[in-house]
Design a protein around this motif. Sequence first.
Motif, PDB file in Angstrom:
ATOM      1  N   GLN A   3     -20.122 -41.795 -16.340  1.00  0.00           N
ATOM      2  CA  GLN A   3     -20.568 -40.572 -15.568  1.00  0.00           C
ATOM      3  C   GLN A   3     -19.490 -39.698 -15.498  1.00  0.00           C
ATOM      4  N   THR A  59     -25.642 -33.354 -17.124  1.00  0.00           N
ATOM      5  CA  THR A  59     -25.821 -32.504 -16.073  1.00  0.00           C
ATOM      6  C   THR A  59     -25.833 -33.326 -14.563  1.00  0.00           C
ATOM      7  N   PRO A  60     -25.697 -32.937 -13.452  1.00  0.00           N
ATOM      8  CA  PRO A  60     -25.189 -33.414 -12.345  1.00  0.00           C
ATOM      9  C   PRO A  60     -25.683 -35.032 -12.014  1.00  0.00           C
ATOM     10  N   GLY A  61     -24.735 -35.823 -12.015  1.00  0.00           N
ATOM     11  CA  GLY A  61     -25.094 -36.994 -11.452  1.00  0.00           C
ATOM     12  C   GLY A  61     -25.831 -37.929 -12.576  1.00  0.00           C
ATOM     13  N   THR A  62     -26.337 -37.769 -13.605  1.00  0.00           N
ATOM     14  CA  THR A  62     -27.225 -38.293 -14.367  1.00  0.00           C
ATOM     15  C   THR A  62     -26.925 -38.557 -15.803  1.00  0.00           C
ATOM     16  N   LYS A  93     -18.934 -36.151 -18.133  1.00  0.00           N
ATOM     17  CA  LYS A  93     -19.072 -34.733 -17.694  1.00  0.00           C
ATOM     18  C   LYS A  93     -17.744 -34.109 -17.816  1.00  0.00           C
TER      19      LYS A  93
END
Lengths: 164, 110
Positions: free
Chosen positions: B33, A119-122, B37
Motif C-alpha cells: 500500500q 486510492t485511499p488505503g485500498t 501510492k
Amino acid sequence: MKTLKQHLLLFISLIIVWISLAGVHAQELIAGGIVALIITLIFGSKAHIFADINLHPKAIFFFILYIFVFLWELFKANLDVASRVLSPSLPISPGIVKVKTRLKSKMGRTILANSITLTPGTLTVDTCGEYYYIHWIDVRSANIEDATNKIVHTFEKYLEVIFG
Amino acid sequence: MLAGSILTLIGSLFLLLGALGILRMPDVYNRMQAGTKATTLGSILFLTGIGIGYCGCVWKVTILILFILFTNPLSSHALARAAHHMKIALTNRTVIDRLREDEATEEDKC
C-alpha cells in the motif's frame, strides 16, 4: 462498425504516442504514420479492449471529469498514507474485504481495479468475475454492500458511462 | 524553473514517505500500500517538475506518467496476488480476510 472503432482508436493512440516522443516534423510524422498504419492493420482486429470505449459526447465529458476525480483521490490517498506512516502509533486495522462491481466490460473492470489500487488505503488483491478482493488498510465495514459503497462507487459512476 | 524545483522537491518528499512506509508497515500487503501510492504520486510530481523546469520536454514526460499510471498498480496487484497465493501471512492486527475464507469454502471458483 465495432472493428472500425478499435482500429481507429489503436491508430490514434499510436500516433499520439509517436508525436509526443518525436515532436511535429513532417518527415517523422509521415514515417511514424506509416508504421502506425502497418501495426494497426496487423494487430487492430485483436485490440478488443478499444471496442469497450464509448465515444458519444457524454462519455468524453465524463472521461475528462474522471481524470480530475482520479487525481484528487490519488492526492488524498497519499496524504492518508503519509499521515498513517508518520504517526507514532501506526493507526491501521487492515483486512481483505470483498466488493461487487456493476461494470461489464473488461477494460472498465481493469481501469476500476487500477483506480482502486491507487486510492485511499485500498489495494486490489484478486478478482473473480464481478467480485474484487480488496486489501483495506483501515477496515470500516466488512459486508459487501457497505464496502462497495465506500470503495467502488466514487469511480463506478464515471466508468459506467465511459465503458459500459 | 522555480515551480519545477518545488514540484520535484514535493515529489521526492512523497518518495521518501513511501520508503518510510515500507520500513514501518507490519506485513507485505500494507507495505505494498505504502509503496504503490507514494511512488506513483511521487514519480508523477517528480517527472512533472523535471518536465516543466529543466528539459522542456513536457510531452515525453506526459507519456512517461501515463505508462507509470498504467503499470504501477498492475505490478503491485500481481505481487499482492502472488503473495496471497503463496499463503504469506497477514499481520496479527488483521481484522478480516474474505479471500482466505472464500478459498476455504468454495474450491471450484476462479
